[in-house]
Design a protein around this motif. Structure first.
Motif, short mmCIF file in Angstrom:
data_model
loop_
_atom_site.label_atom_id
_atom_site.label_comp_id
_atom_site.label_asym_id
_atom_site.label_seq_id
_atom_site.Cartn_x
_atom_site.Cartn_y
_atom_site.Cartn_z
N ASP A 1 -54.62 -34.29 -40.79
CA ASP A 1 -55.85 -33.51 -40.59
C ASP A 1 -55.72 -32.07 -41.08
O ASP A 1 -56.70 -31.33 -41.10
CB ASP A 1 -56.21 -33.46 -39.09
CG ASP A 1 -56.58 -34.83 -38.53
OD1 ASP A 1 -56.64 -35.80 -39.32
OD2 ASP A 1 -56.81 -34.92 -37.31
N ARG A 2 -54.50 -31.69 -41.47
CA ARG A 2 -54.22 -30.30 -41.86
C ARG A 2 -54.76 -29.34 -40.79
O ARG A 2 -55.41 -28.33 -41.08
CB ARG A 2 -54.80 -29.98 -43.24
CG ARG A 2 -54.23 -30.91 -44.33
CD ARG A 2 -54.65 -30.50 -45.73
NE ARG A 2 -54.18 -29.15 -46.10
CZ ARG A 2 -52.94 -28.83 -46.42
NH1 ARG A 2 -52.00 -29.75 -46.40
NH2 ARG A 2 -52.62 -27.60 -46.76
N ALA A 3 -54.43 -29.67 -39.54
CA ALA A 3 -54.91 -28.88 -38.40
C ALA A 3 -53.88 -28.91 -37.28
O ALA A 3 -53.03 -29.81 -37.23
CB ALA A 3 -56.24 -29.42 -37.91
N PHE A 4 -53.93 -27.92 -36.38
CA PHE A 4 -52.98 -27.84 -35.27
C PHE A 4 -53.64 -27.21 -34.06
O PHE A 4 -54.77 -26.72 -34.14
CB PHE A 4 -51.73 -27.06 -35.70
CG PHE A 4 -51.97 -25.61 -35.98
CD1 PHE A 4 -52.58 -25.20 -37.17
CD2 PHE A 4 -51.62 -24.62 -35.06
CE1 PHE A 4 -52.82 -23.86 -37.44
CE2 PHE A 4 -51.86 -23.27 -35.32
CZ PHE A 4 -52.45 -22.90 -36.51
N LEU A 5 -52.92 -27.19 -32.96
CA LEU A 5 -53.46 -26.65 -31.71
C LEU A 5 -52.86 -25.28 -31.40
O LEU A 5 -51.66 -25.07 -31.53
CB LEU A 5 -53.12 -27.59 -30.54
CG LEU A 5 -53.68 -29.03 -30.65
CD1 LEU A 5 -53.17 -29.86 -29.47
CD2 LEU A 5 -55.20 -29.00 -30.66
N PHE B 1 -50.19 -36.56 -37.43
CA PHE B 1 -51.64 -36.32 -37.37
C PHE B 1 -51.99 -34.91 -37.82
O PHE B 1 -53.02 -34.70 -38.44
CB PHE B 1 -52.16 -36.60 -35.96
CG PHE B 1 -52.19 -38.07 -35.64
CD1 PHE B 1 -53.13 -38.90 -36.24
CD2 PHE B 1 -51.28 -38.63 -34.77
CE1 PHE B 1 -53.17 -40.26 -35.97
CE2 PHE B 1 -51.30 -39.98 -34.48
CZ PHE B 1 -52.25 -40.81 -35.08
N ARG B 2 -51.11 -33.94 -37.50
CA ARG B 2 -51.36 -32.57 -37.98
C ARG B 2 -51.39 -32.57 -39.51
O ARG B 2 -52.28 -31.98 -40.11
CB ARG B 2 -50.25 -31.62 -37.49
CG ARG B 2 -50.29 -31.32 -36.02
CD ARG B 2 -49.45 -30.09 -35.67
NE ARG B 2 -48.02 -30.24 -35.90
CZ ARG B 2 -47.16 -30.69 -34.99
NH1 ARG B 2 -47.58 -31.04 -33.79
NH2 ARG B 2 -45.87 -30.77 -35.26
N ALA C 1 -57.57 -23.94 -29.01
CA ALA C 1 -58.33 -24.05 -30.25
C ALA C 1 -57.70 -25.05 -31.20
O ALA C 1 -56.47 -25.16 -31.27
CB ALA C 1 -58.40 -22.68 -30.93
N VAL C 2 -58.54 -25.78 -31.90
CA VAL C 2 -58.07 -26.56 -33.04
C VAL C 2 -58.20 -25.64 -34.25
O VAL C 2 -59.27 -25.06 -34.48
CB VAL C 2 -58.93 -27.83 -33.24
CG1 VAL C 2 -58.55 -28.53 -34.54
CG2 VAL C 2 -58.78 -28.77 -32.05
N ARG D 1 -54.20 -35.81 -30.38
CA ARG D 1 -53.16 -36.39 -31.26
C ARG D 1 -52.54 -35.34 -32.19
O ARG D 1 -51.54 -35.61 -32.84
CB ARG D 1 -53.74 -37.58 -32.04
CG ARG D 1 -54.79 -37.19 -33.03
CD ARG D 1 -55.41 -38.41 -33.66
NE ARG D 1 -56.26 -38.00 -34.76
CZ ARG D 1 -56.97 -38.80 -35.53
NH1 ARG D 1 -56.94 -40.10 -35.30
NH2 ARG D 1 -57.70 -38.34 -36.51
N LEU D 2 -53.14 -34.13 -32.27
CA LEU D 2 -52.54 -33.07 -33.09
C LEU D 2 -51.22 -32.58 -32.49
O LEU D 2 -50.50 -31.78 -33.09
CB LEU D 2 -53.51 -31.90 -33.26
CG LEU D 2 -54.80 -32.23 -34.04
CD1 LEU D 2 -55.72 -31.03 -34.09
CD2 LEU D 2 -54.47 -32.69 -35.47
#
Lengths: 270, 270
Positions: free
Chosen positions: B29-33, B25-26, B99-100, B19-20
């Protein structure tokens, strides 16, 4: 429209145009597709290039000037239903104008006569979007010609035509040129031949670019093969001042072509 | 792999990563792919950035060094079946490593402290591929930082991350910055702020670029809005020597950034 609207995607005329999306048919018919108002306008500006024009009712109204110019030039204009245009166009949201055009490339000797000062050679460029962008940039930088070697993508590929933003119709383009023969002709025409490649020992900042120059650009992933590097007068790299490993091909070409244009103009002004 | 291979595309871990691909959602979650060997290697080089790594058996073998580096850094490594990797990856032919990563952007004041000499600002850039290419070019040209304004695309968009070719991890990036506040800070930091736009009365050839400079780049189709042009110290256009109407955004940015880099280096050498 004077002509009846084409509504059947299986009509021979639509099928004949549609198959120009494939290189084999383009080469057989010596024709290609140009999509969108900008490309069609540029095609019509070259006498004898546009074979026929397809326009949706909406685009025909919005671009009445283009349709009028086509009629005036004796180019048949066909109304096209939305379905027919979607079948012909290679874009997700078609602009509603699409022309069948005759090949516009010329022989190398005609594209690069004596006295040329800036030429871009695409050797092993495989991505049509990149190739079209380099063509557009070469045009902007005032290049005399762009040469596609026989190991590069077809300049008439739809993506290349679109990325060139009309520049395919602006300056002499050569296609399927053997690279060795090309380099020999460029040298004989008084151009210094520089291969743009990360293998270069000298950078763009260290090379005098004031004289007539031809740039050879290579593959997106692996650059130029050894035999092409050997043909060039010099191998030059774009300096990397930061931490990036390399530049995108079209970006590197832009930096090289504009550095040449700038140096040549500065020299002429002295 | 030490960890069991993930084979179920409906497993919570796969769904959480998948979902990133969506910005909402990024941001939550303060995250990306980050996809591919190059991006993953650069992510791992920054301590604390990589949250977890997914690798197919084939990629894990081919890039054993990357997997080892991840383990050494305490990053969990998960084997992924081809089906799971295809679900996670946003490319047609996944490289098998993904990587996440935690967000890497920094506040404007940290990205551009006093003494910065070259900054790129992306205002109204909407195409993620273009944005990533400008980020890569800014890195190559030795820029100190890249600022994405709040009207530009998300730098963590998958296409932008891929087009940046690792540069997202190389230099300070600011995201969602209000443009007026950004320009004020750049000026306060001693940078001359130049807006790159076809509306400019002076061209790149007529401007002295030896001093600290920030470039603002605009929208692919319509450039920069009036209110942004007014904020800049000067509006500068890339000269068009041929018949092209304009340059592609990433191409124009490359010409501007390299012209600055070159002028600054020439001035420093004097």
């Amino acid at each position: 429209m004077a002509e009846p609207e084409l509504t059947n995607i299986k009509s021979p005329r639509v099928k004949a145009a549609r198959r120009l999306a494939k290189r084999a048919f383009r080469d057989r018919d010596r024709a290609f597709l140009a999509e969108g108002a900008q490309a069609v306008r540029e095609a019509l500006a070259l006498p004898g290039v546009t074979v026929e024009l397809f326009a949706t009712a909406e685009a025909g109204t919005r671009h009445a000037d283009i349709v009028a110019a086509a009629r005036q030039a004796g180019v048949p204009v066909f109304g096209a239903s939305g379905e027919v245009m979607a079948e012909l166009a290679q874009t997700v949201t078609p602009q509603g104008l699409l022309a069948v055009c005759r090949f516009v490339h010329v022989p190398l000797a005609e594209a690069v006569p004596g006295g040329a000062s800036l030429v871009a050679v695409l050797a092993h460029v495989r991505d049509p979007g990149n190739a079209g962008t380099v063509l557009r940039t070469a045009d902007a930088a005032g290049a005399d010609a762009v040469v596609f070697t026989d190991a590069s993508v077809d300049p008439y590929n739809g993506k290349c035509v679109r990325a060139s933003a009309g520049s395919l119709f602006h300056l002499p383009v050569v296609t399927a040129a053997p690279v060795a023969e090309t380099v020999r002709h460029l040298k004989d025409s008084g151009l210094r031949v520089l291969a743009a490649d990360g293998a270069g020992t000298r950078t763009l900042d260290d090379v005098d670019l004031a004289g007539p120059t031809a740039w050879i650009f290579g593959n997106e992933a692996w650059g130029l093969p050894e035999e092409v590097l050997k043909l060039a007068d010099e191998v030059v790299r774009v300096p990397i001042y930061g931490r990036a490993e390399s530049l995108n091909l079209a970006t590197a070409a832009a930096v090289c072509l504009y550095a040449s244009a700038r140096a040549q103009r500065a020299a002429a002004a002295r």
